[in-house]
Motif scaffolding. Structure first.
Motif, PDB file in Angstrom:
ATOM      1  N   SER A  53      -4.035   2.008  22.082  1.00  0.00           N
ATOM      2  CA  SER A  53      -4.327   2.857  20.934  1.00  0.00           C
ATOM      3  C   SER A  53      -4.593   2.068  19.668  1.00  0.00           C
ATOM      4  O   SER A  53      -5.511   2.364  18.921  1.00  0.00           O
ATOM      5  N   CYS A  54      -3.774   1.039  19.395  1.00  0.00           N
ATOM      6  CA  CYS A  54      -3.950   0.331  18.135  1.00  0.00           C
ATOM      7  C   CYS A  54      -5.159  -0.582  18.169  1.00  0.00           C
ATOM      8  O   CYS A  54      -5.568  -1.106  17.143  1.00  0.00           O
ATOM      9  N   ASN A  55      -5.739  -0.761  19.346  1.00  0.00           N
ATOM     10  CA  ASN A  55      -6.915  -1.612  19.456  1.00  0.00           C
ATOM     11  C   ASN A  55      -8.193  -0.795  19.432  1.00  0.00           C
ATOM     12  O   ASN A  55      -9.284  -1.332  19.544  1.00  0.00           O
ATOM     13  N   ASN A  56      -8.045   0.520  19.283  1.00  0.00           N
ATOM     14  CA  ASN A  56      -9.198   1.403  19.295  1.00  0.00           C
ATOM     15  C   ASN A  56      -9.584   1.737  17.865  1.00  0.00           C
ATOM     16  O   ASN A  56      -9.089   2.668  17.276  1.00  0.00           O
ATOM     17  N   THR A  57     -10.479   0.947  17.310  1.00  0.00           N
ATOM     18  CA  THR A  57     -10.874   1.157  15.922  1.00  0.00           C
ATOM     19  C   THR A  57     -12.298   1.665  15.811  1.00  0.00           C
ATOM     20  O   THR A  57     -12.796   1.896  14.719  1.00  0.00           O
ATOM     21  N   GLU A  69      -7.076  10.217   6.520  1.00  0.00           N
ATOM     22  CA  GLU A  69      -7.054   9.958   5.084  1.00  0.00           C
ATOM     23  C   GLU A  69      -5.638   9.882   4.523  1.00  0.00           C
ATOM     24  O   GLU A  69      -5.453   9.806   3.305  1.00  0.00           O
ATOM     25  N   ASN A  70      -4.638   9.900   5.386  1.00  0.00           N
ATOM     26  CA  ASN A  70      -3.252   9.825   4.923  1.00  0.00           C
ATOM     27  C   ASN A  70      -2.951   8.484   4.270  1.00  0.00           C
ATOM     28  O   ASN A  70      -3.581   7.469   4.579  1.00  0.00           O
ATOM     29  N   SER A  71      -1.964   8.482   3.401  1.00  0.00           N
ATOM     30  CA  SER A  71      -1.484   7.224   2.831  1.00  0.00           C
ATOM     31  C   SER A  71      -0.633   6.506   3.868  1.00  0.00           C
ATOM     32  O   SER A  71      -0.205   7.102   4.869  1.00  0.00           O
ATOM     33  N   ALA A  72      -0.368   5.225   3.627  1.00  0.00           N
ATOM     34  CA  ALA A  72       0.478   4.462   4.549  1.00  0.00           C
ATOM     35  C   ALA A  72       1.878   5.062   4.610  1.00  0.00           C
ATOM     36  O   ALA A  72       2.512   5.082   5.670  1.00  0.00           O
ATOM     37  N   GLU A  73       2.361   5.573   3.486  1.00  0.00           N
ATOM     38  CA  GLU A  73       3.703   6.155   3.470  1.00  0.00           C
ATOM     39  C   GLU A  73       3.753   7.434   4.299  1.00  0.00           C
ATOM     40  O   GLU A  73       4.697   7.656   5.065  1.00  0.00           O
ATOM     41  N   SER A  74       2.726   8.281   4.173  1.00  0.00           N
ATOM     42  CA  SER A  74       2.678   9.506   4.972  1.00  0.00           C
ATOM     43  C   SER A  74       2.569   9.179   6.456  1.00  0.00           C
ATOM     44  O   SER A  74       3.226   9.798   7.302  1.00  0.00           O
ATOM     45  N   ALA A  75       1.738   8.194   6.771  1.00  0.00           N
ATOM     46  CA  ALA A  75       1.588   7.774   8.165  1.00  0.00           C
ATOM     47  C   ALA A  75       2.912   7.257   8.710  1.00  0.00           C
ATOM     48  O   ALA A  75       3.276   7.516   9.866  1.00  0.00           O
ATOM     49  N   SER A  76       3.642   6.533   7.873  1.00  0.00           N
ATOM     50  CA  SER A  76       4.936   6.000   8.292  1.00  0.00           C
ATOM     51  C   SER A  76       5.931   7.114   8.582  1.00  0.00           C
ATOM     52  O   SER A  76       6.706   7.041   9.541  1.00  0.00           O
ATOM     53  N   ASP A 223      -1.353   7.342  17.090  1.00  0.00           N
ATOM     54  CA  ASP A 223      -2.514   6.454  17.072  1.00  0.00           C
ATOM     55  C   ASP A 223      -3.207   6.494  15.716  1.00  0.00           C
ATOM     56  O   ASP A 223      -3.519   5.458  15.126  1.00  0.00           O
ATOM     57  N   ALA A 224      -3.443   7.702  15.212  1.00  0.00           N
ATOM     58  CA  ALA A 224      -4.118   7.843  13.921  1.00  0.00           C
ATOM     59  C   ALA A 224      -3.286   7.229  12.804  1.00  0.00           C
ATOM     60  O   ALA A 224      -3.810   6.543  11.916  1.00  0.00           O
ATOM     61  N   SER A 225      -1.983   7.458  12.846  1.00  0.00           N
ATOM     62  CA  SER A 225      -1.100   6.937  11.799  1.00  0.00           C
ATOM     63  C   SER A 225      -0.953   5.425  11.902  1.00  0.00           C
ATOM     64  O   SER A 225      -0.894   4.720  10.887  1.00  0.00           O
ATOM     65  N   GLU A 226      -0.903   4.931  13.125  1.00  0.00           N
ATOM     66  CA  GLU A 226      -0.752   3.494  13.317  1.00  0.00           C
ATOM     67  C   GLU A 226      -1.957   2.730  12.778  1.00  0.00           C
ATOM     68  O   GLU A 226      -1.813   1.661  12.175  1.00  0.00           O
ATOM     69  N   GLN A 227      -3.152   3.275  12.981  1.00  0.00           N
ATOM     70  CA  GLN A 227      -4.349   2.592  12.492  1.00  0.00           C
ATOM     71  C   GLN A 227      -4.329   2.456  10.974  1.00  0.00           C
ATOM     72  O   GLN A 227      -4.782   1.452  10.426  1.00  0.00           O
ATOM     73  N   ILE A 228      -3.787   3.454  10.296  1.00  0.00           N
ATOM     74  CA  ILE A 228      -3.675   3.388   8.835  1.00  0.00           C
ATOM     75  C   ILE A 228      -2.725   2.272   8.431  1.00  0.00           C
ATOM     76  O   ILE A 228      -3.014   1.460   7.545  1.00  0.00           O
ATOM     77  N   LEU A 230      -1.684  -0.333  10.221  1.00  0.00           N
ATOM     78  CA  LEU A 230      -2.082  -1.673  10.657  1.00  0.00           C
ATOM     79  C   LEU A 230      -3.312  -2.211   9.933  1.00  0.00           C
ATOM     80  O   LEU A 230      -3.602  -3.406  10.023  1.00  0.00           O
ATOM     81  N   LYS A 231      -4.012  -1.346   9.230  1.00  0.00           N
ATOM     82  CA  LYS A 231      -5.274  -1.747   8.607  1.00  0.00           C
ATOM     83  C   LYS A 231      -5.141  -3.043   7.821  1.00  0.00           C
ATOM     84  O   LYS A 231      -5.964  -3.953   7.950  1.00  0.00           O
ATOM     85  N   ASP A 232      -4.119  -3.143   6.999  1.00  0.00           N
ATOM     86  CA  ASP A 232      -3.926  -4.344   6.179  1.00  0.00           C
ATOM     87  C   ASP A 232      -2.615  -5.051   6.506  1.00  0.00           C
ATOM     88  O   ASP A 232      -2.119  -5.851   5.707  1.00  0.00           O
ATOM     89  N   SER A 233      -2.058  -4.763   7.675  1.00  0.00           N
ATOM     90  CA  SER A 233      -0.761  -5.344   8.028  1.00  0.00           C
ATOM     91  C   SER A 233      -0.902  -6.794   8.491  1.00  0.00           C
ATOM     92  O   SER A 233      -1.766  -7.111   9.314  1.00  0.00           O
ATOM     93  N   PRO A 234      -0.048  -7.691   8.008  1.00  0.00           N
ATOM     94  CA  PRO A 234      -0.067  -9.080   8.477  1.00  0.00           C
ATOM     95  C   PRO A 234       0.427  -9.214   9.919  1.00  0.00           C
ATOM     96  O   PRO A 234       0.292 -10.279  10.522  1.00  0.00           O
ATOM     97  N   LEU A 235       0.997  -8.134  10.463  1.00  0.00           N
ATOM     98  CA  LEU A 235       1.514  -8.167  11.834  1.00  0.00           C
ATOM     99  C   LEU A 235       0.538  -7.566  12.843  1.00  0.00           C
ATOM    100  O   LEU A 235       0.852  -7.457  14.027  1.00  0.00           O
ATOM    101  N   LYS A 236      -0.639  -7.182  12.381  1.00  0.00           N
ATOM    102  CA  LYS A 236      -1.599  -6.483  13.233  1.00  0.00           C
ATOM    103  C   LYS A 236      -1.944  -7.271  14.490  1.00  0.00           C
ATOM    104  O   LYS A 236      -1.972  -6.723  15.598  1.00  0.00           O
ATOM    105  N   GLU A 237      -2.214  -8.564  14.358  1.00  0.00           N
ATOM    106  CA  GLU A 237      -2.636  -9.373  15.501  1.00  0.00           C
ATOM    107  C   GLU A 237      -1.568  -9.398  16.590  1.00  0.00           C
ATOM    108  O   GLU A 237      -1.875  -9.302  17.786  1.00  0.00           O
ATOM    109  N   TYR A 238      -0.302  -9.506  16.182  1.00  0.00           N
ATOM    110  CA  TYR A 238       0.791  -9.563  17.159  1.00  0.00           C
ATOM    111  C   TYR A 238       0.926  -8.231  17.900  1.00  0.00           C
ATOM    112  O   TYR A 238       1.097  -8.192  19.125  1.00  0.00           O
TER     113      TYR A 238
END
Length: 351
Positions: A53-57, A69-76, A223-228, A230-238
């Motif tokens: 799921s997180c690899n499906n962009t 269009e949710n904020s990172a906080e709402s997604a969290s 999946d939708a919330s995770e993409q938001i 991870l968009k700018d997360s430094p942990l995305k690659e891991y």
């Protein structure tokens, strides 16, 4: 960021499978011992939220666009809620598996009512109660406000129904153990025992059918919330690497249990093993500087150490299967246990 951002955790074992009551009961009624063991150790195990799921962009899944269009906080907040559902599923895994195994044990014991040993080995499984932190605001039976109205209704109705079914199944399981303790099978020639077995299996089939629908919805929403997040997360690659590897490992283990004769899948199994070995070597060498900054380097390294151990275990059991011509049930259970360790490692990384 670490104070409020949540990332999805995953369920232990098994990809989600839509099982109707009739389908699952038909599987239970299979007479072949391999099929019966296969059901207990694989199909009748909680579902795994799709690992890709997180690899499906490149595109959105049905139902996901309303959260894009949710904020990172709402997604969290949404993920914090869906993680509670995954936690519940993981906590129920071993209990449900033990109940399923006990119905098989009792079924066999009733055929030998004078063999006391068969009955005393049917141990009542332990179900850990759900504990909530005193300051925990999010509750599993109260969907968060950030969910859409249809999704809030779905989770509210489905979780309430699931919890009710689970409680009913537990009550039936208690009756089964009272029946065994009182040795009532000596009075009714096992008739009530067989009836309890049928009831339990039907209830478990309903639980897994409903759980499948719930986890599919969790996958779409998370999946939708995770993409938001991870968009700018430094942990995305891991996270992408670990989830992709877990999905491929799950498919590999499922393949090993898909045929009675190993020869029919041996070539494909070896090819998948080689691919996993290559992925483990590559991903274990990912630069961990960002993980160190988040104090997650130990969890990341542990994941790939355990991945390596799983590969060693798989290689041994594939060799044994080649010599014997098939996998034993304990071979698959051992690999499932290794997989569960990876899920815990991944969840620790995201905790």
């Amino acid at each position: 960021m670490k104070n409020y951002i949540y990332l999805p955790i995953v369920c232990e074992r098994g990809q989600y499978t839509t099982l109707t009551t009739s389908t699952l009961l038909n599987l239970f009624n299979q007479k072949h011992p391999y099929m019966r063991t296969f059901i207990c150790s694989f199909l009748v195990i909680a579902m795994f939220v799709s690992s890709t799921s997180c690899n499906n962009t490149s595109g959105k899944k049905p139902g996901a666009s309303e959260y894009s269009e949710n904020s990172a906080e709402s997604a969290s907040h949404i993920i914090e809620y869906t993680n509670l559902i995954v936690d519940m599923s993981n906590k129920h895994n071993s209990y449900l598996e033990d109940v399923v195994n006990n119905t098989t044990k009792l079924e066999e014991a009733l055929k030998h009512p004078n063999d006391h040993y068969r009955f005393i080995t049917i141990n009542k499984p332990f179900s850990a109660p759900d504990f909530h932190q005193f300051n925990q605001k999010v509750k599993i039976d109260e969907p968060v406000k950030e969910l859409s109205s249809p999704d809030k209704k779905f989770f509210k109705d489905s979780i309430t129904k699931y919890q009710g079914l689970f409680a009913t199944m537990q009550a039936t399981n208690n009756r089964m153990h009272e029946y065994i303790t009182a040795e009532d099978y000596k009075d009714d020639k096992g008739s009530k025992g067989y009836a309890i077995i049928d009831t339990l299996r039907g209830q478990i089939a309903q639980l897994y059918s409903l759980k499948s629908a719930i986890v599919k919805k969790v996958e779409v929403v998370a999946d939708a919330s995770e993409q938001i997040i991870l968009k700018d997360s430094p942990l995305k690659e891991y996270i992408i690497a670990m989830k992709k590897d877990m999905g491929n490992i799950r498919s590999f283990i499922d393949l090993l249990g898909s045929e009675e004769k190993y020869a029919g899948i041996e070539a494909k199994a070896k090819a998948q093993y080689d691919s996993l070995e290559k992925a483990q070597a590559e991903h274990a060498q990912i630069n961990i500087d960002n993980a160190k900054k988040a104090n997650e380097d130990h969890s990341f390294n542990t994941f790939y150490d355990d991945f390596h151990k799983l590969l060693l275990n798989a290689r041994k059991r594939m060799r044994d299967a080649g010599e014997k011509g098939h996998f034993e049930s304990y071979d698959l259970e051992s690999l499932d246990s290794d997989y569960d360790s990876l899920v815990r490692d991944y969840n620790n990384f995201n905790s």
